[in-house]
Design a protein around this motif. Structure first.
Motif, PDB file in Angstrom:
ATOM      1  N   HIS A  51      35.772  48.803  41.044  1.00 36.36           N
ATOM      2  CA  HIS A  51      34.942  48.967  43.134  1.00 36.36           C
ATOM      3  C   HIS A  51      34.653  48.246  43.719  1.00 36.36           C
ATOM      4  N   GLY A  52      35.116  46.905  42.967  1.00 37.35           N
ATOM      5  CA  GLY A  52      35.094  45.996  44.083  1.00 37.35           C
ATOM      6  C   GLY A  52      36.248  46.218  44.967  1.00 37.35           C
ATOM      7  N   LEU A  53      37.789  46.272  43.925  1.00 41.34           N
ATOM      8  CA  LEU A  53      38.534  45.793  44.461  1.00 41.34           C
ATOM      9  C   LEU A  53      39.391  47.397  45.200  1.00 41.34           C
ATOM     10  N   LEU A  54      38.466  48.432  45.001  1.00 39.38           N
ATOM     11  CA  LEU A  54      38.831  49.167  45.873  1.00 39.38           C
ATOM     12  C   LEU A  54      38.002  49.505  47.093  1.00 39.38           C
ATOM     13  N   ALA A  55      37.254  48.619  47.556  1.00 41.60           N
ATOM     14  CA  ALA A  55      36.133  48.354  48.560  1.00 41.60           C
ATOM     15  C   ALA A  55      37.083  47.596  49.054  1.00 41.60           C
ATOM     16  N   LEU A  56      37.633  46.299  48.726  1.00 41.85           N
ATOM     17  CA  LEU A  56      38.532  45.582  49.944  1.00 41.85           C
ATOM     18  C   LEU A  56      40.204  46.014  49.788  1.00 41.85           C
ATOM     19  N   LEU A  57      40.009  47.467  49.332  1.00 38.38           N
ATOM     20  CA  LEU A  57      41.709  47.837  49.530  1.00 38.38           C
ATOM     21  C   LEU A  57      41.160  49.059  50.445  1.00 38.38           C
ATOM     22  N   ARG A  58      40.088  49.355  50.855  1.00 38.91           N
ATOM     23  CA  ARG A  58      39.790  49.925  51.926  1.00 38.91           C
ATOM     24  C   ARG A  58      40.352  49.601  53.293  1.00 38.91           C
ATOM     25  N   GLN A  59      40.048  48.135  53.552  1.00 43.59           N
ATOM     26  CA  GLN A  59      40.149  47.586  54.560  1.00 43.59           C
ATOM     27  C   GLN A  59      42.352  47.353  54.910  1.00 43.59           C
ATOM     28  N   GLY A  60      42.596  47.751  54.091  1.00 45.54           N
ATOM     29  CA  GLY A  60      43.954  47.978  53.955  1.00 45.54           C
ATOM     30  C   GLY A  60      44.967  47.673  52.801  1.00 45.54           C
ATOM     31  N   PRO A  61      46.100  47.338  52.766  1.00 40.99           N
ATOM     32  CA  PRO A  61      46.871  47.023  51.371  1.00 40.99           C
ATOM     33  C   PRO A  61      46.999  45.427  51.449  1.00 40.99           C
ATOM     34  N   MET A  62      46.675  45.247  50.384  1.00 46.03           N
ATOM     35  CA  MET A  62      46.522  43.514  49.899  1.00 46.03           C
ATOM     36  C   MET A  62      47.365  43.043  48.472  1.00 46.03           C
ATOM     37  N   TYR A  63      48.051  42.147  48.301  1.00 40.60           N
ATOM     38  CA  TYR A  63      48.268  41.723  47.091  1.00 40.60           C
ATOM     39  C   TYR A  63      47.133  41.102  46.075  1.00 40.60           C
ATOM     40  N   GLY A  64      47.443  41.037  44.779  1.00 35.01           N
ATOM     41  CA  GLY A  64      46.125  40.432  43.623  1.00 35.01           C
ATOM     42  C   GLY A  64      46.048  39.282  44.330  1.00 35.01           C
ATOM     43  N   TYR A  65      46.644  37.770  44.465  1.00 39.82           N
ATOM     44  CA  TYR A  65      45.729  36.686  45.022  1.00 39.82           C
ATOM     45  C   TYR A  65      45.341  36.832  46.359  1.00 39.82           C
ATOM     46  N   GLN A  66      45.297  38.191  47.311  1.00 41.23           N
ATOM     47  CA  GLN A  66      44.731  37.660  48.464  1.00 41.23           C
ATOM     48  C   GLN A  66      43.302  38.947  47.989  1.00 41.23           C
ATOM     49  N   LEU A  67      42.967  39.588  47.061  1.00 43.83           N
ATOM     50  CA  LEU A  67      42.242  40.732  46.875  1.00 43.83           C
ATOM     51  C   LEU A  67      41.314  39.644  45.882  1.00 43.83           C
ATOM     52  N   ARG A  68      42.234  38.915  44.888  1.00 39.10           N
ATOM     53  CA  ARG A  68      41.037  37.791  44.584  1.00 39.10           C
ATOM     54  C   ARG A  68      40.258  36.854  45.588  1.00 39.10           C
ATOM     55  N   ALA A  69      41.004  36.779  46.166  1.00 41.41           N
ATOM     56  CA  ALA A  69      39.942  35.895  47.202  1.00 41.41           C
ATOM     57  C   ALA A  69      39.372  35.978  47.967  1.00 41.41           C
ATOM     58  N   GLU A  70      39.381  37.766  48.765  1.00 42.46           N
ATOM     59  CA  GLU A  70      38.825  38.414  49.319  1.00 42.46           C
ATOM     60  C   GLU A  70      37.792  38.865  49.083  1.00 42.46           C
ATOM     61  N   PHE A  71      37.569  38.926  47.815  1.00 41.08           N
ATOM     62  CA  PHE A  71      36.325  39.128  46.485  1.00 41.08           C
ATOM     63  C   PHE A  71      35.961  37.894  46.967  1.00 41.08           C
ATOM     64  N   GLU A  72      36.144  36.915  46.140  1.00 42.60           N
ATOM     65  CA  GLU A  72      35.465  34.870  46.303  1.00 42.60           C
ATOM     66  C   GLU A  72      34.969  35.273  47.339  1.00 42.60           C
ATOM     67  N   GLN A  73      35.378  35.366  47.999  1.00 47.83           N
ATOM     68  CA  GLN A  73      35.051  35.300  49.704  1.00 47.83           C
ATOM     69  C   GLN A  73      33.579  36.062  50.447  1.00 47.83           C
ATOM     70  N   ALA A  74      33.381  37.523  50.207  1.00 49.03           N
ATOM     71  CA  ALA A  74      32.759  38.158  50.003  1.00 49.03           C
ATOM     72  C   ALA A  74      31.330  37.712  49.283  1.00 49.03           C
ATOM     73  N   THR A  75      31.909  37.048  47.763  1.00 47.26           N
ATOM     74  CA  THR A  75      30.890  37.569  46.995  1.00 47.26           C
ATOM     75  C   THR A  75      30.288  36.086  46.549  1.00 47.26           C
ATOM     76  N   GLY A  76      31.070  34.716  47.472  1.00 47.75           N
ATOM     77  CA  GLY A  76      30.864  33.327  47.857  1.00 47.75           C
ATOM     78  C   GLY A  76      30.690  32.219  46.559  1.00 47.75           C
ATOM     79  N   SER A  77      32.140  33.140  45.851  1.00 47.28           N
ATOM     80  CA  SER A  77      32.290  32.965  44.898  1.00 47.28           C
ATOM     81  C   SER A  77      31.617  33.001  43.460  1.00 47.28           C
ATOM     82  N   THR A  78      30.537  33.482  43.962  1.00 49.84           N
ATOM     83  CA  THR A  78      29.577  33.446  42.471  1.00 49.84           C
ATOM     84  C   THR A  78      29.785  34.188  41.443  1.00 49.84           C
ATOM     85  N   TRP A  79      31.104  35.104  41.768  1.00 46.52           N
ATOM     86  CA  TRP A  79      31.705  35.978  40.515  1.00 46.52           C
ATOM     87  C   TRP A  79      32.787  35.548  41.024  1.00 46.52           C
TER      88      TRP A  79
END
Length: 194
Positions: free
Chosen positions: A5-33
């Motif tokens: 679900h986290g990846l789906l939420a990020l993809l709602r912003q537009g198409p992304m590749y794996g490393y980009q999704l990882r970086a966006e996820f970690e930025q949004a959560t402050g690298s907590t997870w």
């Protein structure tokens, strides 16, 4: 946290590749997870198999981008509108540990409580320092602030629960913590935290 679900939420912003999704996820959560890149790509593979994302044209560097499908959008919308229930969360290891500790013969349960209390207090102090160091104009500051607040409030609640556990143990007649010095439990907790 539901990684799909986290990846789906990020993809709602537009198409992304794996490393980009990882970086966006970690930025949004402050690298907590933090996410393992293999976890991101295996999740994308499952999401593609389930028709929730679809591959797009590769970018100039040959990276495969993924986009949300209409089924993925529906799944994401359902996730956002559905409340998180306790059944959705993983098992609470601390609750299980305390329940089992309270029934284990010969175990100094109050020492277990105190060790956890010291570790939780240290975590709360670290989170409070992070909150104070936060720059209000940073990109993603609101998202990270919300995550930090959730973690801090959870640590505070855990401390209250540990106080409750200790009170229940005293009421049940648990033997007091045997200490050779006033700092024995704190030192043990410090060793555990390292």
């Amino acid at each position: 946290m539901s990684i799909p679900h986290g990846l789906l939420a990020l993809l709602r912003q537009g198409p992304m590749y794996g490393y980009q999704l990882r970086a966006e996820f970690e930025q949004a959560t402050g690298s907590t997870w933090p996410l393992n890149i293999g976890q991101v790509y295996s999740t994308l593979t499952r999401l593609e198999r389930d028709g929730l994302v679809e591959p797009q044209a590769t970018d100039q560097e040959g990276r495969q981008r993924y986009a949300l499908t209409s089924a993925g959008m529906r799944t994401l919308t359902e996730w956002f509108v559905k409340p998180v229930t306790h059944a959705d969360r993983p098992r609470d290891e601390l609750a299980i540990k305390m329940a089992l500790a309270s029934t284990t013969p010969g175990l100094d349960v109050r020492a277990v409580v105190q060790t956890q209390r010291v570790a939780t207090m240290r975590r709360l102090q670290d989170l409070t320092r992070l909150k104070q160091q936060q720059e209000p104009d940073d990109a993603g500051a609101l998202a990270w602030s919300l995550v930090l607040d959730r973690l801090r409030f959870s640590a505070e609640a855990e401390l209250r629960w540990l106080d409750h556990c200790e009170g229940a143990l005293l009421k049940a007649g648990a033997a007091p913590v045997r200490r050779t010095s006033p700092t024995t439990v704190a030192e043990a907790a410090e060793e555990t935290v390292r």
